[in-house]
Scaffold this motif. Structure first.
Motif, PDB file in Angstrom:
ATOM      1  N   SER A   1       0.819  -1.214   0.000  1.00  0.00           N
ATOM      2  CA  SER A   1       0.000   0.000   0.000  1.00  0.00           C
ATOM      3  C   SER A   1       0.850   1.261   0.000  1.00  0.00           C
ATOM      4  O   SER A   1       2.035   1.245   0.328  1.00  0.00           O
ATOM      5  CB  SER A   1      -0.910   0.015   1.231  1.00  0.00           C
ATOM      6  N   ILE A   2       0.188   2.354  -0.387  1.00  0.00           N
ATOM      7  CA  ILE A   2       0.752   3.678  -0.127  1.00  0.00           C
ATOM      8  C   ILE A   2      -0.274   4.398   0.742  1.00  0.00           C
ATOM      9  O   ILE A   2      -1.466   4.144   0.655  1.00  0.00           O
ATOM     10  CB  ILE A   2       1.038   4.494  -1.413  1.00  0.00           C
ATOM     11  N   CYS A   3       0.224   5.267   1.606  1.00  0.00           N
ATOM     12  CA  CYS A   3      -0.657   6.086   2.427  1.00  0.00           C
ATOM     13  C   CYS A   3      -0.577   7.510   1.901  1.00  0.00           C
ATOM     14  O   CYS A   3       0.498   7.975   1.508  1.00  0.00           O
ATOM     15  CB  CYS A   3      -0.220   6.064   3.888  1.00  0.00           C
ATOM     16  N   VAL A   4      -1.718   8.176   1.890  1.00  0.00           N
ATOM     17  CA  VAL A   4      -1.758   9.578   1.501  1.00  0.00           C
ATOM     18  C   VAL A   4      -2.391  10.369   2.636  1.00  0.00           C
ATOM     19  O   VAL A   4      -2.950   9.798   3.566  1.00  0.00           O
ATOM     20  CB  VAL A   4      -2.528   9.800   0.172  1.00  0.00           C
ATOM     21  N   GLU A   5      -2.278  11.694   2.531  1.00  0.00           N
ATOM     22  CA  GLU A   5      -2.793  12.531   3.621  1.00  0.00           C
ATOM     23  C   GLU A   5      -4.254  12.213   3.919  1.00  0.00           C
ATOM     24  O   GLU A   5      -4.998  11.773   3.041  1.00  0.00           O
ATOM     25  CB  GLU A   5      -2.586  14.001   3.291  1.00  0.00           C
ATOM     26  N   ALA A   6      -4.621  12.447   5.162  1.00  0.00           N
ATOM     27  CA  ALA A   6      -5.964  12.088   5.639  1.00  0.00           C
ATOM     28  C   ALA A   6      -6.988  13.135   5.209  1.00  0.00           C
ATOM     29  O   ALA A   6      -7.391  13.986   5.985  1.00  0.00           O
ATOM     30  CB  ALA A   6      -5.948  11.940   7.157  1.00  0.00           C
ATOM     31  N   LYS A   7      -7.359  13.067   3.959  1.00  0.00           N
ATOM     32  CA  LYS A   7      -8.408  13.941   3.420  1.00  0.00           C
ATOM     33  C   LYS A   7      -9.554  13.034   3.002  1.00  0.00           C
ATOM     34  O   LYS A   7      -9.357  11.833   2.819  1.00  0.00           O
ATOM     35  CB  LYS A   7      -7.902  14.658   2.164  1.00  0.00           C
ATOM     36  N   PRO A   8     -10.762  13.595   2.803  1.00  0.00           N
ATOM     37  CA  PRO A   8     -11.854  12.750   2.313  1.00  0.00           C
ATOM     38  C   PRO A   8     -11.477  12.105   0.983  1.00  0.00           C
ATOM     39  O   PRO A   8     -10.925  12.763   0.106  1.00  0.00           O
ATOM     40  CB  PRO A   8     -13.009  13.735   2.140  1.00  0.00           C
ATOM     41  N   MET A   9     -11.743  10.833   0.878  1.00  0.00           N
ATOM     42  CA  MET A   9     -11.393  10.080  -0.327  1.00  0.00           C
ATOM     43  C   MET A   9     -12.368  10.418  -1.457  1.00  0.00           C
ATOM     44  O   MET A   9     -13.572  10.406  -1.240  1.00  0.00           O
ATOM     45  CB  MET A   9     -11.463   8.589   0.003  1.00  0.00           C
ATOM     46  N   PRO A  10     -11.837  10.724  -2.642  1.00  0.00           N
ATOM     47  CA  PRO A  10     -12.752  10.988  -3.761  1.00  0.00           C
ATOM     48  C   PRO A  10     -13.436   9.699  -4.222  1.00  0.00           C
ATOM     49  O   PRO A  10     -12.909   8.607  -4.032  1.00  0.00           O
ATOM     50  CB  PRO A  10     -11.835  11.533  -4.851  1.00  0.00           C
ATOM     51  N   LYS A  11     -14.596   9.844  -4.800  1.00  0.00           N
ATOM     52  CA  LYS A  11     -15.351   8.693  -5.313  1.00  0.00           C
ATOM     53  C   LYS A  11     -14.797   8.371  -6.697  1.00  0.00           C
ATOM     54  O   LYS A  11     -14.823   9.215  -7.591  1.00  0.00           O
ATOM     55  CB  LYS A  11     -16.827   9.100  -5.403  1.00  0.00           C
ATOM     56  N   LEU A  12     -14.262   7.175  -6.855  1.00  0.00           N
ATOM     57  CA  LEU A  12     -13.749   6.752  -8.161  1.00  0.00           C
ATOM     58  C   LEU A  12     -14.888   6.190  -8.991  1.00  0.00           C
ATOM     59  O   LEU A  12     -15.739   5.476  -8.466  1.00  0.00           O
ATOM     60  CB  LEU A  12     -12.675   5.669  -8.002  1.00  0.00           C
ATOM     61  N   VAL A  13     -14.873   6.508 -10.267  1.00  0.00           N
ATOM     62  CA  VAL A  13     -15.889   5.995 -11.184  1.00  0.00           C
ATOM     63  C   VAL A  13     -15.179   5.483 -12.441  1.00  0.00           C
ATOM     64  O   VAL A  13     -13.984   5.722 -12.626  1.00  0.00           O
ATOM     65  CB  VAL A  13     -16.913   7.083 -11.580  1.00  0.00           C
ATOM     66  N   GLU A  14     -15.911   4.795 -13.277  1.00  0.00           N
ATOM     67  CA  GLU A  14     -15.339   4.366 -14.547  1.00  0.00           C
ATOM     68  C   GLU A  14     -14.889   5.620 -15.294  1.00  0.00           C
ATOM     69  O   GLU A  14     -15.633   6.592 -15.384  1.00  0.00           O
ATOM     70  CB  GLU A  14     -16.425   3.649 -15.343  1.00  0.00           C
ATOM     71  N   GLY A  15     -13.644   5.613 -15.772  1.00  0.00           N
ATOM     72  CA  GLY A  15     -13.115   6.785 -16.469  1.00  0.00           C
ATOM     73  C   GLY A  15     -12.311   7.710 -15.575  1.00  0.00           C
ATOM     74  O   GLY A  15     -11.676   8.646 -16.071  1.00  0.00           O
TER      75      GLY A  15
END
Length: 122
Positions: free
Chosen positions: A100-114
């Motif tokens: 894994s990689i860790c990134v800053e604790a911000k709200p995670m964006p919603k991934l979608v197709e594309g």
């Protein structure tokens, strides 16, 4: 202009990706996804990794940037071999999972197709 180390696009998503969304993490996979993980993954085009992913680099998702705070021991090799990477939005300085990689604790964006995902040098 920062160098792009890795760039890809989400081509499909498993039926249960939201299960990990609640925990602030997502799993990318290119090919050879284990059946146990299939439903939880975002599927990506497998691309070459051009450089070494390091703490201080940035993960960019659809234009939003997140500072990479930790890189697991096998995150790079998994990404190169399988297009596999787990991203955790915890801000942790040590990656809890070796892939894994860790990134800053911000709200995670919603991934979608594309969705476009890239890693750029810090």
């Amino acid at each position: 202009m920062s160098k792009v180390i890795f760039q890809t696009e989400v081509i499909d998503l498993g039926e249960q990706v939201d299960a990990f969304f609640e925990e602030g993490m997502f799993v990318l996979f290119g090919e050879n996804v284990p059946d146990t993980l299939k439903d939880f993954c975002y599927f990506i085009n497998t691309k070459d990794v051009d450089g070494t992913i390091r703490q201080g680099d940035r993960l960019v998702i659809d234009g939003s940037e997140f500072l990479i705070t930790a890189v697991g021991d096998i995150a790079q090799s998994n990404l190169e071999a399988l297009g596999h990477l787990t991203v955790v939005f915890s801000g942790a300085k040590e990656a809890g999972l070796p892939g894994s990689i860790c990134v800053e604790a911000k709200p995670m964006p919603k991934l979608v197709e594309g969705s476009k995902i890239s890693i750029v040098e810090g």
